[in-house]
Structure formats: C-alpha cells, structure tokens
Design a protein around this motif. Structure first.
Motif, PDB file in Angstrom:
ATOM      1  N   ALA A   1     -11.214 -11.570 -45.736  1.00 37.88           N
ATOM      2  CA  ALA A   1     -11.666 -10.418 -44.942  1.00 37.88           C
ATOM      3  C   ALA A   1     -10.775 -10.228 -43.716  1.00 37.88           C
ATOM      4  O   ALA A   1     -10.433  -9.095 -43.350  1.00 37.88           O
ATOM      5  CB  ALA A   1     -13.120 -10.605 -44.525  1.00 37.88           C
ATOM      6  N   MET A   2     -10.367 -11.328 -43.096  1.00 38.22           N
ATOM      7  CA  MET A   2      -9.507 -11.229 -41.919  1.00 38.22           C
ATOM      8  C   MET A   2      -8.143 -10.669 -42.305  1.00 38.22           C
ATOM      9  O   MET A   2      -7.617  -9.766 -41.634  1.00 38.22           O
ATOM     10  CB  MET A   2      -9.336 -12.599 -41.276  1.00 38.22           C
ATOM     11  N   VAL A   3      -7.555 -11.157 -43.400  1.00 36.47           N
ATOM     12  CA  VAL A   3      -6.248 -10.662 -43.830  1.00 36.47           C
ATOM     13  C   VAL A   3      -6.332  -9.183 -44.188  1.00 36.47           C
ATOM     14  O   VAL A   3      -5.468  -8.380 -43.798  1.00 36.47           O
ATOM     15  CB  VAL A   3      -5.719 -11.509 -45.007  1.00 36.47           C
TER      16      VAL A   3
ATOM     17  N   LEU B   1     -10.647 -12.519 -36.546  1.00 32.37           N
ATOM     18  CA  LEU B   1     -10.003 -13.766 -36.145  1.00 32.37           C
ATOM     19  C   LEU B   1     -10.660 -14.328 -34.890  1.00 32.37           C
ATOM     20  O   LEU B   1     -10.975 -15.532 -34.820  1.00 32.37           O
ATOM     21  CB  LEU B   1      -8.513 -13.543 -35.904  1.00 32.37           C
ATOM     22  N   ALA B   2     -10.898 -13.474 -33.904  1.00 32.86           N
ATOM     23  CA  ALA B   2     -11.547 -13.925 -32.669  1.00 32.86           C
ATOM     24  C   ALA B   2     -12.956 -14.442 -32.964  1.00 32.86           C
ATOM     25  O   ALA B   2     -13.369 -15.480 -32.441  1.00 32.86           O
ATOM     26  CB  ALA B   2     -11.598 -12.781 -31.657  1.00 32.86           C
ATOM     27  N   TYR B   3     -13.700 -13.754 -33.826  1.00 30.42           N
ATOM     28  CA  TYR B   3     -15.053 -14.188 -34.166  1.00 30.42           C
ATOM     29  C   TYR B   3     -15.034 -15.518 -34.897  1.00 30.42           C
ATOM     30  O   TYR B   3     -15.857 -16.396 -34.641  1.00 30.42           O
ATOM     31  CB  TYR B   3     -15.761 -13.128 -35.012  1.00 30.42           C
ATOM     32  N   MET B   4     -14.074 -15.698 -35.823  1.00 31.48           N
ATOM     33  CA  MET B   4     -13.995 -16.947 -36.572  1.00 31.48           C
ATOM     34  C   MET B   4     -13.664 -18.116 -35.647  1.00 31.48           C
ATOM     35  O   MET B   4     -14.195 -19.212 -35.817  1.00 31.48           O
ATOM     36  CB  MET B   4     -12.960 -16.830 -37.692  1.00 31.48           C
TER      37      MET B   4
ATOM     38  N   ARG C   1     -15.954 -21.052 -37.274  1.00 29.56           N
ATOM     39  CA  ARG C   1     -15.892 -20.954 -38.727  1.00 29.56           C
ATOM     40  C   ARG C   1     -14.499 -21.283 -39.246  1.00 29.56           C
ATOM     41  O   ARG C   1     -14.319 -21.619 -40.394  1.00 29.56           O
ATOM     42  CB  ARG C   1     -16.276 -19.553 -39.184  1.00 29.56           C
ATOM     43  N   MET C   2     -13.507 -21.177 -38.370  1.00 28.17           N
ATOM     44  CA  MET C   2     -12.126 -21.386 -38.782  1.00 28.17           C
ATOM     45  C   MET C   2     -11.819 -22.875 -38.951  1.00 28.17           C
ATOM     46  O   MET C   2     -11.065 -23.252 -39.828  1.00 28.17           O
ATOM     47  CB  MET C   2     -11.189 -20.782 -37.738  1.00 28.17           C
TER      48      MET C   2
END
Length: 161
Positions: free
Chosen positions: A36-38, A52-55, A60-61
């Motif tokens: 989803a980020m990509v 990306l910021a949320y992950m 979650r990252m």
C-alpha cells in the motif's frame, strides 16, 4: 422528533473507512502495508509518505506485532468456534457417548503418562550405558600409559630442535 442517539457510536464517515482499511491491512500482514505504501508513492506521493509516517509512528514497520496479533486472533476464533481445544470437554448431549469419551480420554492420558515414563527410563538407561563405556575406556587408558610412554631421551621439549 430526533431519532439519533448520543450514546451510539458513529459508524459512518471517513474514520470508519480508514479503520476498516487498517484492519484489512493488519489481517493481510506487513507485506500488504508495504505494498500500500509503494502504491501510494507511485500514484499519489503524499499518500505514500503519509503511510510511511504512519507505519513508523505506529511501529508497524519494525516489529512483528501485526503478524502475532493476526495469529492470536485466528487461534481465538478457532477456539471460539469449537474446532479444537475446548471442544473435547464440551458435552455432546448424549450421556453414553460422553461417558465413553471421558473414559477414553482418561485411558489415553494414562497411556501417555506410561509412555513418557518409559521414554524417561530409556533415556536414563542409555545415559548409564554411555557413562559406563566412558568409564571403561578411561580405566583402559589409565592402565596402558606405561607401555605407551616414550623414554626420556626421545622426549622433545617445545622450543627445542
């Protein structure tokens, strides 16, 4: 007349959609979040940056919690439906079958206990035989060093040629 309730949770809107999307991505795992980020970076870069910021913010990252939570939820769901675990102790409604099942489970537990004690005795016997072999080899080695020892003239010391 107003039919809305002040105590009922608000079930519509953007936050509901985001919560459902988050739950869906959590069910699919870390790979779905990365995909989803990509895709967000490819199609609308601020969305990818936001994901990306949320992950990173929600960790979650860098951890495996979403996978562990998914596995725990899956096991809880299977346990609630009675496919394993608690289903063996639940009554079927047939007294004769329940008595047979209880007796069979007791016999299986007794057999398991007997088998585990047999394995323990087997391990102990194996350990004892290995130890006895070691002690025999050690005694044999201790009794033969006089014949195998070289004479003093043949001994070379370290550092000598």
């Amino acid at each position: 007349m107003n039919t809305s309730s002040t105590t009922a949770p608000y079930s519509g809107g953007v936050f509901s959609v985001l919560r459902r999307a988050q739950a869906w991505l959590d069910d699919k795992g870390k790979g779905a979040w990365l995909a989803a980020m990509v895709l967000g970076f490819i199609f609308v870069w601020p969305v990818g940056l936001g994901l990306l910021a949320y992950m990173i913010w929600s960790k979650r990252m860098f951890n495996r919690s979403s996978c562990a939570e998914r596995r725990a939820r899956h096991q809880a769901n299977w346990g609630q439906r009675g496919h394993w675990g608690t289903s063996s102790m639940r009554s079927s409604g047939n007294a004769a079958f329940d008595a047979y099942k209880t007796d069979m489970l007791r016999r299986l537990e007794d057999e398991q206990t007997a088998f585990e004690s047999f394995l323990q005795r087997l391990r102990e016997a194996k350990d004892k035989s290995e130890f006895d072999n070691f002690m025999e080899e050690r005694a044999r080695a201790a009794s033969t060093p006089a014949a195998a020892a070289p004479s003093n003239g043949d001994v070379t010391r370290s550092g000598e040629y």
